[in-house]
Design a protein around this motif. Structure first.
Motif, PDB file in Angstrom:
ATOM      1  N   LEU A   1       0.828  -1.205   0.000  1.00 49.62           N
ATOM      2  CA  LEU A   1       0.000   0.000   0.000  1.00 49.62           C
ATOM      3  C   LEU A   1       0.865   1.258   0.000  1.00 49.62           C
ATOM      4  O   LEU A   1       0.530   2.252  -0.651  1.00 49.62           O
ATOM      5  CB  LEU A   1      -0.942  -0.007   1.207  1.00 49.62           C
ATOM      6  CG  LEU A   1      -2.051  -1.068   1.180  1.00 49.62           C
ATOM      7  CD1 LEU A   1      -2.899  -1.000   2.444  1.00 49.62           C
ATOM      8  CD2 LEU A   1      -2.938  -0.909  -0.050  1.00 49.62           C
ATOM      9  N   ALA A   2       1.961   1.217   0.730  1.00 47.87           N
ATOM     10  CA  ALA A   2       2.871   2.369   0.720  1.00 47.87           C
ATOM     11  C   ALA A   2       3.445   2.593  -0.677  1.00 47.87           C
ATOM     12  O   ALA A   2       3.534   3.735  -1.158  1.00 47.87           O
ATOM     13  CB  ALA A   2       3.995   2.150   1.729  1.00 47.87           C
ATOM     14  N   MET A   3       3.832   1.509  -1.353  1.00 48.70           N
ATOM     15  CA  MET A   3       4.355   1.624  -2.713  1.00 48.70           C
ATOM     16  C   MET A   3       3.273   2.161  -3.662  1.00 48.70           C
ATOM     17  O   MET A   3       3.553   2.979  -4.553  1.00 48.70           O
ATOM     18  CB  MET A   3       4.848   0.258  -3.201  1.00 48.70           C
ATOM     19  CG  MET A   3       6.084  -0.249  -2.462  1.00 48.70           C
ATOM     20  SD  MET A   3       7.561   0.724  -2.820  1.00 48.70           S
ATOM     21  CE  MET A   3       7.829   0.291  -4.534  1.00 48.70           C
ATOM     22  N   ALA A   4       2.046   1.712  -3.481  1.00 47.86           N
ATOM     23  CA  ALA A   4       0.951   2.198  -4.328  1.00 47.86           C
ATOM     24  C   ALA A   4       0.736   3.689  -4.123  1.00 47.86           C
ATOM     25  O   ALA A   4       0.530   4.441  -5.084  1.00 47.86           O
ATOM     26  CB  ALA A   4      -0.329   1.421  -4.022  1.00 47.86           C
ATOM     27  N   LEU A   5       0.786   4.152  -2.865  1.00 49.89           N
ATOM     28  CA  LEU A   5       0.601   5.578  -2.599  1.00 49.89           C
ATOM     29  C   LEU A   5       1.723   6.398  -3.230  1.00 49.89           C
ATOM     30  O   LEU A   5       1.479   7.498  -3.743  1.00 49.89           O
ATOM     31  CB  LEU A   5       0.543   5.846  -1.100  1.00 49.89           C
ATOM     32  CG  LEU A   5      -0.695   5.378  -0.342  1.00 49.89           C
ATOM     33  CD1 LEU A   5      -0.716   5.975   1.061  1.00 49.89           C
ATOM     34  CD2 LEU A   5      -1.971   5.753  -1.074  1.00 49.89           C
ATOM     35  N   LEU A   6       2.926   5.883  -3.186  1.00 48.96           N
ATOM     36  CA  LEU A   6       4.032   6.605  -3.817  1.00 48.96           C
ATOM     37  C   LEU A   6       3.757   6.818  -5.307  1.00 48.96           C
ATOM     38  O   LEU A   6       4.001   7.894  -5.853  1.00 48.96           O
ATOM     39  CB  LEU A   6       5.339   5.828  -3.627  1.00 48.96           C
ATOM     40  CG  LEU A   6       5.954   5.872  -2.225  1.00 48.96           C
ATOM     41  CD1 LEU A   6       7.121   4.895  -2.124  1.00 48.96           C
ATOM     42  CD2 LEU A   6       6.426   7.288  -1.905  1.00 48.96           C
ATOM     43  N   GLU A   7       3.251   5.782  -5.975  1.00 53.67           N
ATOM     44  CA  GLU A   7       2.963   5.882  -7.403  1.00 53.67           C
ATOM     45  C   GLU A   7       1.788   6.825  -7.657  1.00 53.67           C
ATOM     46  O   GLU A   7       1.822   7.648  -8.566  1.00 53.67           O
ATOM     47  CB  GLU A   7       2.662   4.490  -7.966  1.00 53.67           C
ATOM     48  CG  GLU A   7       2.203   4.470  -9.417  1.00 53.67           C
ATOM     49  CD  GLU A   7       3.257   5.008 -10.368  1.00 53.67           C
ATOM     50  OE1 GLU A   7       2.879   5.454 -11.467  1.00 53.67           O
ATOM     51  OE2 GLU A   7       4.449   4.983 -10.016  1.00 53.67           O
ATOM     52  N   ILE A   8       0.738   6.707  -6.854  1.00 54.16           N
ATOM     53  CA  ILE A   8      -0.453   7.545  -7.052  1.00 54.16           C
ATOM     54  C   ILE A   8      -0.121   9.010  -6.818  1.00 54.16           C
ATOM     55  O   ILE A   8      -0.452   9.888  -7.622  1.00 54.16           O
ATOM     56  CB  ILE A   8      -1.590   7.081  -6.115  1.00 54.16           C
ATOM     57  CG1 ILE A   8      -2.055   5.668  -6.507  1.00 54.16           C
ATOM     58  CG2 ILE A   8      -2.765   8.056  -6.151  1.00 54.16           C
ATOM     59  CD1 ILE A   8      -2.934   5.002  -5.464  1.00 54.16           C
ATOM     60  N   HIS A   9       0.549   9.290  -5.704  1.00 49.35           N
ATOM     61  CA  HIS A   9       0.846  10.679  -5.363  1.00 49.35           C
ATOM     62  C   HIS A   9       1.911  11.270  -6.287  1.00 49.35           C
ATOM     63  O   HIS A   9       1.983  12.492  -6.455  1.00 49.35           O
ATOM     64  CB  HIS A   9       1.284  10.766  -3.903  1.00 49.35           C
ATOM     65  CG  HIS A   9       0.213  10.336  -2.938  1.00 49.35           C
ATOM     66  ND1 HIS A   9       0.476  10.037  -1.620  1.00 49.35           N
ATOM     67  CD2 HIS A   9      -1.131  10.151  -3.114  1.00 49.35           C
ATOM     68  CE1 HIS A   9      -0.663   9.689  -1.026  1.00 49.35           C
ATOM     69  NE2 HIS A   9      -1.639   9.750  -1.914  1.00 49.35           N
ATOM     70  N   ARG A  10       2.750  10.417  -6.869  1.00 51.51           N
ATOM     71  CA  ARG A  10       3.753  10.896  -7.827  1.00 51.51           C
ATOM     72  C   ARG A  10       3.090  11.604  -9.002  1.00 51.51           C
ATOM     73  O   ARG A  10       3.637  12.560  -9.561  1.00 51.51           O
ATOM     74  CB  ARG A  10       4.587   9.717  -8.331  1.00 51.51           C
ATOM     75  CG  ARG A  10       5.615  10.089  -9.409  1.00 51.51           C
ATOM     76  CD  ARG A  10       6.182   8.846 -10.078  1.00 51.51           C
ATOM     77  NE  ARG A  10       5.151   8.072 -10.758  1.00 51.51           N
ATOM     78  CZ  ARG A  10       4.637   8.397 -11.945  1.00 51.51           C
ATOM     79  NH1 ARG A  10       5.053   9.475 -12.584  1.00 51.51           N
ATOM     80  NH2 ARG A  10       3.707   7.634 -12.501  1.00 51.51           N
TER      81      ARG A  10
END
Length: 619
Positions: free
Chosen positions: A121-130
């Motif tokens: 989930l942390a990795m997904a947030l990094l991609e989304i917020h990027r």
């Protein structure tokens, strides 16, 4: 998955359609296959919503947002057609179950599973917020599990950070109650920290088996999100500090996705799903392949799923597919002006005007009840509050369906018992577990008091399952696009019936009354009787009834029809205006006395009706 029906398309764009994955109020999700054999999840919008400019704009935003996010922990869009007669969007098919389904079936995750979930989930947030987006609707049903880790889906309400303030100022903020951040619940501008709060709620649910803000009603859930500290005592110690940090009420106190990734990486455990979940992932893949090669069509149907636990019903389960969940349905927000929008199985929230203006017969048409069979015969209205119709189910059996909206909420609750299921967070009520002619009811939790009661009567057997399915279909339609009558601007049907009761005069007659409101009625009940007002569109009172002409009298200079007259009660009808055929808008009043020797009831009823006549339009 289920086979396609005759109403489903065989192909959308370049994709051959294989099976139904899921269906909701706004559209459906289908399994498709491209020319290269790749499987996709195709979201197709129901035709009746395509003429709504706001919806079309939202769907285009969904497509654009989804195309921007392409990381390993999200599901990418592969094709779309937002301008077709029935817009659709195809995303990468993820052959894995939703996190919510797995917790429901197997219980809470191990520490190893929680580490993999938190890291993914942390990795997904990094991609989304990027990409400059905020997801806004992270929840367990939007997290799919694969052997490589979780995948985040559904960017239907994602929004660019720089656009968020303008959207909030319109009075609309989006999310799902049990997983939205406090700033979402209060309709404040959002930052990436809002998604971090949702991750904390998801991790808590996965670690304990229940939402940290679980409650019996939507308002209580939102209250808990805003003001109640989550109970994390059941969260395993290695994960507890992470969950507590993510669930901080102050956005500035929450960790960033980078910090969350670092904290998750320090958990001393191997990041891996439990064996039973890995087996389920393999089963999902095998099922998809069976539909692709055609063997699933001849498979033996699976046994019905066991009854859901209470918390599972409170937080609706979504299909585990890589597709954007069906889009926004409004529920009332708290704390600030505005609304919050729940994406999955939302609580039903109608405005007062919508409740009074409902076209009940439109809710009985095939575009609402089509999943139950084929309509036969004409829709038969029961005024503006009810409607009935016959359907033929798939076996050819004829089933009578009747929908009623005029039964008072108190009567509905006292005359029924909970059935143990819910529809859009509303407990389903009924008199019988099994019956040939069976009623199922739900009561709305906000707005005007409204009880929806569906009756199903087949030729033989148990009508209860059909009644509940039909009621669920009606609620789904009401949640996304309530059909309204085309009443005149000055129609009496738009009035609040309680405004026609002079409470002082009525209190003097019936004694300290308690008022109970329905969409088109109001009853004041006291120790010595009651006085009720109902507004409807029915057969004209000047029609010949049973060969007799209904008598009239004059009250406050106005002609009024005497509907019934007896020693203990009297009923009057005031015709307002003809509408169509032999029907007319009318106000119906009833006075009933419980006194042992009441005075002339029609004289008393006339005195109670007179103040209302001054508020009504002339005939």
């Amino acid at each position: 998955m289920r086979p396609l029906t005759a109403q489903d398309p065989d192909q959308l764009g370049r994709y051959r359609l294989l099976a139904q994955i899921g269906r909701g109020g706004m559209g459906q999700v289908l399994l498709g296959q491209g020319p290269d054999g790749r499987l996709v999840a195709v979201k197709q919008i129901h035709r009746q919503f395509t003429g709504n400019p706001e919806f079309q704009a939202r769907f285009r935003r969904e497509v654009l947002a989804s195309q921007q996010v392409t990381g390993a922990y999200t599901a990418g869009v592969v094709d779309h057609d937002a301008e077709s007669a029935t817009p659709w969007l195809a995303s990468e098919y993820i052959a894995g179950p939703a996190l919510q389904d797995m917790i429901a079936e197997y219980g809470k995750l191990t520490v190893s599973g929680l580490k993999l979930l938190a890291t993914g989930l942390a990795m997904a947030l990094l991609e989304i917020h990027r990409t400059g987006l905020v997801h806004r609707d992270l929840k367990p049903s939007n997290v799919l599990l694969t052997n490589d880790g979780p995948r985040v889906i559904d960017f239907g309400i994602a929004r660019a950070l720089e656009d968020d303030l303008a959207l909030t100022q319109t009075g609309t903020v989006l999310g799902s109650p049990a997983y939205m951040s406090p700033e979402q619940a209060e309709c404040r501008p959002l930052t990436a920290a809002s998604d971090v709060f949702a991750v904390g709620a998801i991790l808590a649910m996965a670690a304990t088996g229940a939402s940290p803000f679980e409650a019996a009603s939507t308002p209580q859930v939102l209250y808990n999100v805003l003001y109640t500290a989550a109970d994390t005592s059941a969260v395993p110690p290695p994960l507890r500090p992470i969950v507590e940090a993510c669930l901080a009420k102050d956005p500035a106190a929450r960790p960033t996705p980078e910090q969350l990734l670092d904290l998750a990486g320090r958990i001393e455990a191997e990041p891996v799903w439990p064996v039973r979940i890995r087996r389920h992932i393999a089963d999902c893949h095998a099922e998809a392949m069976a539909w692709a090669d055609g063997t699933a069509r001849s498979a033996t149907p699976q046994a019905p799923a066991p009854p859901k636990k209470r918390w599972q019903r409170l937080v609706p389960i979504a299909a585990g597919v890589s597709v954007l969940t069906l889009v926004a349905i409004a529920i009332t927000g708290i704390g600030q002006e505005g609304t919050a929008v729940a994406m999955d199985d939302p609580p039903l929230a109608l405005t007062d005007d919508e409740t009074r203006g409902l076209d009940v017969c439109a809710l009985m048409k095939p575009d609402v009840l089509g999943e139950l069979g084929t309509a036969v015969g004409e829709l038969v209205p029961g005024g503006v509050t009810g409607c009935r119709v016959y359907y033929l189910d798939q076996s050819g059996q004829k089933i009578y369906f009747g929908l009623e909206t005029s039964i008072p909420v108190g009567e509905t609750r006292s005359g029924n018992q909970p059935m143990g299921t819910t529809i859009n967070w509303m407990p389903v009520l009924g008199r019988y577990r099994e019956a040939l002619s069976c009623d199922r009811s739900v009561v709305t939790q906000s707005g005007l008091p409204l009880a929806l009661t569906m009756t199903a009567t087949p030729n033989a057997g148990n009508g209860c399952p059909a009644a509940e399915r039909a009621l669920a279909a009606v609620v789904r339609r009401l949640a996304v696009n309530p059909p309204l009558r085309a009443d005149a601007p000055d129609s009496v049907l738009r009035m609040d019936a309680c405004t026609l009761i002079d409470i002082a005069a009525t209190s003097a007659v019936v004694g300290d009354p308690v008022r109970e409101r329905t969409p088109h009625g109001c009853a004041a009940t006291g120790r010595d009787g009651y006085f009720a007002v109902d507004i409807d569109d029915r057969v004209r009172p000047d029609n010949v009834v049973g060969g007799k002409v209904r008598p009239t009298t004059t009250i406050a200079g106005r002609e009024v029809y005497v509907h019934h007259e007896a020693e203990t009660y009297c009923e009057f009808i005031v015709m307002i205006r003809p509408t169509r055929d032999d029907r007319a808008e009318q106000v119906h009043t009833t006075y009933y006395s419980t006194l042992p020797d009441p005075p002339d009831t029609c004289d008393t009823a006339a005195g109670l009706l007179a103040p209302a006549l001054a508020k009504l339009p002339t005939s």
